[in-house]
Design an enzyme around this catalytic site. Structure first.
Site, PDB file in Angstrom:
ATOM      1  N   LEU A 100       0.857  -1.176   0.000  1.00 56.45           N
ATOM      2  CA  LEU A 100       0.000   0.000   0.000  1.00 56.45           C
ATOM      3  C   LEU A 100       0.897   1.232   0.000  1.00 56.45           C
ATOM      4  CD1 LEU A 100      -2.735  -0.897   2.678  1.00 56.45           C
ATOM      5  CD2 LEU A 100      -2.970  -0.977   0.178  1.00 56.45           C
ATOM      6  N   ASP A 101       0.424   2.310  -0.628  1.00 55.09           N
ATOM      7  CA  ASP A 101       1.170   3.564  -0.596  1.00 55.09           C
ATOM      8  C   ASP A 101       1.359   4.031   0.843  1.00 55.09           C
ATOM      9  OD1 ASP A 101       1.064   3.517  -3.336  1.00 55.09           O
ATOM     10  OD2 ASP A 101      -0.577   4.961  -3.493  1.00 55.09           O
ATOM     11  N   GLN A 102       2.348   4.892   1.025  1.00 55.08           N
ATOM     12  CA  GLN A 102       2.678   5.379   2.366  1.00 55.08           C
ATOM     13  C   GLN A 102       1.467   5.954   3.089  1.00 55.08           C
ATOM     14  OE1 GLN A 102       4.940   9.172   3.128  1.00 55.08           O
ATOM     15  NE2 GLN A 102       6.512   7.752   3.842  1.00 55.08           N
TER      16      GLN A 102
ATOM     17  N   ARG B  12      -5.601   5.789  -7.607  1.00 55.12           N
ATOM     18  CA  ARG B  12      -5.394   7.241  -7.628  1.00 55.12           C
ATOM     19  C   ARG B  12      -5.329   7.754  -9.068  1.00 55.12           C
ATOM     20  NH1 ARG B  12      -0.261   7.918  -3.820  1.00 55.12           N
ATOM     21  NH2 ARG B  12      -0.730  10.151  -4.073  1.00 55.12           N
TER      22      ARG B  12
END
Length: 307
Positions: free
Chosen positions: A139-141, A241
């Site tokens: 997962l992204d930060q 996104r």
């Protein structure tokens, strides 16, 4: 199914449905294990049947005791470092962790200690389990929610294959700018790197195939925002996104992709992880509670998810 861990060994009491299949068939066909690791198990003589070295091509019988050396101690591969983490599910083979915002999934440099992988390594170490930390997806930060980790290479390879073949279902919750048309839809646009930004991705005709399905859960007309759920057929970097931005509805708070300010991060949460356990055949369903303070998503959002 009678599958238990005994020290370094995974012990399986062969059930009736596996009567007369061979060890080779079990590992290759039933469990769909990786060829390289199956070969290594054979080379290391790491498989016993009823306490003796096994003939891999001899049919097993109901009630036989199969033992496989899966639980060998390994270096963590990262520096164990304490961080409070929320364990959603755990057994001898895998664990699911609820990642908070502001934390990378894994280190990009060997000296990093502030990632989820470092926290998982510390957790395992504190419980006397010396395992190489292996995340199955990322997962992204600043995306929160459920991440799946494997505890040893054989199960990691099986879970990797399951993810690739879409046998692991991941449902995300997102709050987007604007009032999206229709109740559901699919975005199928290839994603590649943005030549002008080192970390950004974009829709590109030369990019990798990417498919995102979305469904509207609730609208917020006064805020001009919509709560949706997303399900992925592919797992490209920044996929949700990029895709939502490409149709004019970026994630609220996602300044990198054109979202309006409103939250301290992009409003994206990996809410549910569902799969059939590859060894026990149990259905595993993990719902990840929200961790944000102040909250981003309505409390009832997890209940609104549609299968």
């Amino acid at each position: 199914m009678n599958i238990i861990r005994k020290g370094e060994l995974l012990e399986v009491i062969i059930p009736a449905k596996w009567n007369q299949i061979t060890i080779d068939q079990l590992l290759r066909e039933v469990w769909s294990g990786p060829k390289k690791q199956i070969h290594q198990l054979r080379t290391d003589k790491a498989v016993l049947l009823n306490g003796e070295q096994a003939n891999w091509h001899f049919p097993m019988s109901t009630g036989d005791r199969l033992q496989i050396k899966f639980f060998l101690e390994k270096d963590f591969g990262v520096i164990p470092s304490f961080h409070n983490i929320d364990i959603l599910y755990e057994d001898d083979h895998l664990l699911v962790v609820n990642k908070p915002a502001g934390m990378d999934t894994h280190p990009n440099e060997p000296t990093e200690v502030n990632t989820l992988a470092n926290a998982v390594a510390f957790y395992l170490q504190a419980n006397g389990e010396f395992r190489k930390v292996q995340h199955i997806h990322r997962l992204d930060q600043n995306t929160t929610g459920a991440i799946l980790f494997a505890k040893y290479p054989f199960i990691a390879a099986i879970l990797d294959r399951m993810l690739e073949q879409r046998e692991i279902s991941r449902i995300y919750l997102a709050i987007i700018d604007g009032m999206i048309k229709g109740k559901k839809g699919t975005i199928q646009k290839p994603i590649g790197r943005d030549r002008h930004h080192p970390t950004k991705r974009r829709v590109s005709p030369t990019g990798q195939n990417a498919v995102t399905h979305y469904q509207v859960l609730k609208t917020f007309p006064n805020q001009n925002r919509t709560l949706i759920q997303c399900k992925l057929d592919t797992g490209r970097t920044h996929q949700i996104r990029v895709h939502l931005s490409s149709i004019g509805h970026p994630l609220t708070g996602d300044l990198l992709y054109g979202g309006k300010p409103g939250y301290s991060r992009q409003a994206l949460h990996a809410a549910m992880l569902t799969f059939i356990h590859p060894l026990t055949n149990e259905k595993i369903e993990c719902r990840a509670p929200f961790l944000d303070e102040p909250p981003i998503f309505p409390d009832q959002s997890l209940e609104w998810i549609k299968r």
